[in-house]
Design an enzyme around this catalytic site. Structure first.
Site: not given
Ligand code: NAD
Ligand code: UDP
Length: 314
Positions: A32, A36, A57, A62, A103, A146, A150, A160, A187
């Site tokens: 990591d 974030t 990073d 890596i 990779g 984003y 993705k 791959y 969020r």
């Molecule tokens: P998070 O921000 O808590 O975790 C992401 C982690 O990735 C962080 O620790 C950050 O420092 C690290 N990171 C970011 N860029 C990096 C880089 N270039 N090199 C090394 N580390 C890096 O978020 P999360 O909610 O834990 O999400 C984790 C994964 O799950 C993400 O890929 C996110 O897109 C995916 N995801 C999460 C949700 C959710 O609801 N939590 C929903 C859909 C997808």
């Molecule tokens: N939202 C909200 N108040 C907040 C933060 C988010 O009403 O303080 C709403 C946002 O507009 C979205 C939903 O909550 O419709 C979920 O947002 P989040 O950022 O958790 O995730 P998203 O699904 O949009 O990626």
């Protein structure tokens, strides 16, 4: 003993995966750059001989010594506030980071699991969303960094798989919540919880009637583990199919916390999807998975965690 690399290990989901795979007896290498995430999320593993951490990073090459069996790519800013603040890093980790991770998987002949997202469906015109739905994404809108990162990630994973015969898995994660989310990550669950804890008005965006479906972290981690060990190459939705408006989420949380706070409304952010709900038929069929933790229970556990943390920080 399997050796498992978790990219994004210091984040919310990544750190729970570290816990799970250590519990299962794996040797775990967490990677990591803390963009974030936080070292606090991994502090409880200090001194564990089966855990090593690499601050790196992943948009850069890596390097991991020795054999690797599994690679889980969870590195990416994930909250709308984070990826709006970090648009280029978000695109880079989705593209270059996933490329480096793949990779590494080819070099180590490791099985690879990609954290994708319900955001690949954008502001969906099909509801609920099945994996066959191709999505409605605004490429140049603020969320495009984003969503497109993705989507590119999924395309690269499949390339791959097809070109190198790499064993790959794609998890389309729907809103997942629980302990260790950053309270200020914007969020909705951590936002409402931090407001409840501070006795402040709850910030509702738009009219609050937009919907999401909330999956508790333990259910998500179960789904990820099942997907990893399955033979399913095509994307699988993993999320909770129970749909809630933001107004009903605010209501539920307040009843759990036995509080009543005012709601303050502000404009719906650009591109904020109006509805979102997974169709989890495939997850049920191919993984035998469905979520078990009801929203009330997951929210209570999450609230308890933050209450406890604020007491011990006081
Ligand atoms: P998070 O921000 O808590 O975790 C992401 C982690 O990735 C962080 O620790 C950050 O420092 C690290 N990171 C970011 N860029 C990096 C880089 N270039 N090199 C090394 N580390 C890096 O978020 P999360 O909610 O834990 O999400 C984790 C994964 O799950 C993400 O890929 C996110 O897109 C995916 N995801 C999460 C949700 C959710 O609801 N939590 C929903 C859909 C997808
Ligand atoms: N939202 C909200 N108040 C907040 C933060 C988010 O009403 O303080 C709403 C946002 O507009 C979205 C939903 O909550 O419709 C979920 O947002 P989040 O950022 O958790 O995730 P998203 O699904 O949009 O990626």
């Amino acid at each position: 003993m399997p050796r498992t690399v978790i990219l994004g290990a210091a984040g919310f989901i990544g750190s729970h995966l570290v816990d799970r795979f250590l519990e299962r007896g794996h040797e775990v290498i967490g990677v990591d750059n803390f963009i974030t995430g936080s070292p606090d999320n991994l502090a409880h593993h200090e001194g564990n001989e089966r855990f090593t951490f690499l601050e790196h990073d992943i948009t850069r090459f890596i390097e991991i010594d020795g054999p690797v069996d599994f690679i889980l790519n969870f590195a990416s800013p994930a909250s709308p506030i984070d990826y709006l603040e970090l648009p280029i890093q978000t695109l880079k980790v989705g593209a270059l980071g996933t490329h480096n991770a793949l990779g590494l998987a080819v070099a180590k002949k490791a099985r690879f699991l990609q954290a994708s997202t319900s955001e690949v469906y954008g502001d969906p015109l099909e509801h609920p969303q099945k994996e066959s739905y191709l999505g409605n994404v605004d490429t140049i809108g603020p969320r495009g960094v984003y969503d497109e990162g993705k989507r590119f990630g999924e395309a690269l994973v499949m390339a791959y798989h097809r070109t190198h015969g790499l064993e790959t898995r794609i998890d389309r994660i729907f809103n997942t919540y629980g302990p260790r989310m950053r309270l200020g990550d914007g969020r909705v669950v951590p936002a409402f919880i931090s407001q409840v804890l501070a006795d402040k008005p709850l910030t509702v965006f738009g009219d609050g009637r937009q919907t999401r479906s909330f999956c508790y972290i333990e259910d998500q981690v179960d789904g990820i583990e099942r997907l990893l060990y399955s033979s399913e190459v095509l994307p699988v939705n993993i999320g909770n199919p129970e749909e809630h408006s933001m107004l009903s989420l605010a209501e539920t949380l307040q009843s759990i916390a036995s509080t009543r706070l005012p709601l303050v409304y502000s404009e719906l952010p650009t591109g904020d999807p109006k509805v979102r709900c997974p169709d989890i038929t495939r997850a049920k069929q191919v993984l035998g998975w469905e979520p078990k933790v009801p929203l009330i229970e997951g929210l209570s556990r999450t609230l308890d965690y933050y209450r406890e943390r604020s007491r011990s920080n006081a």
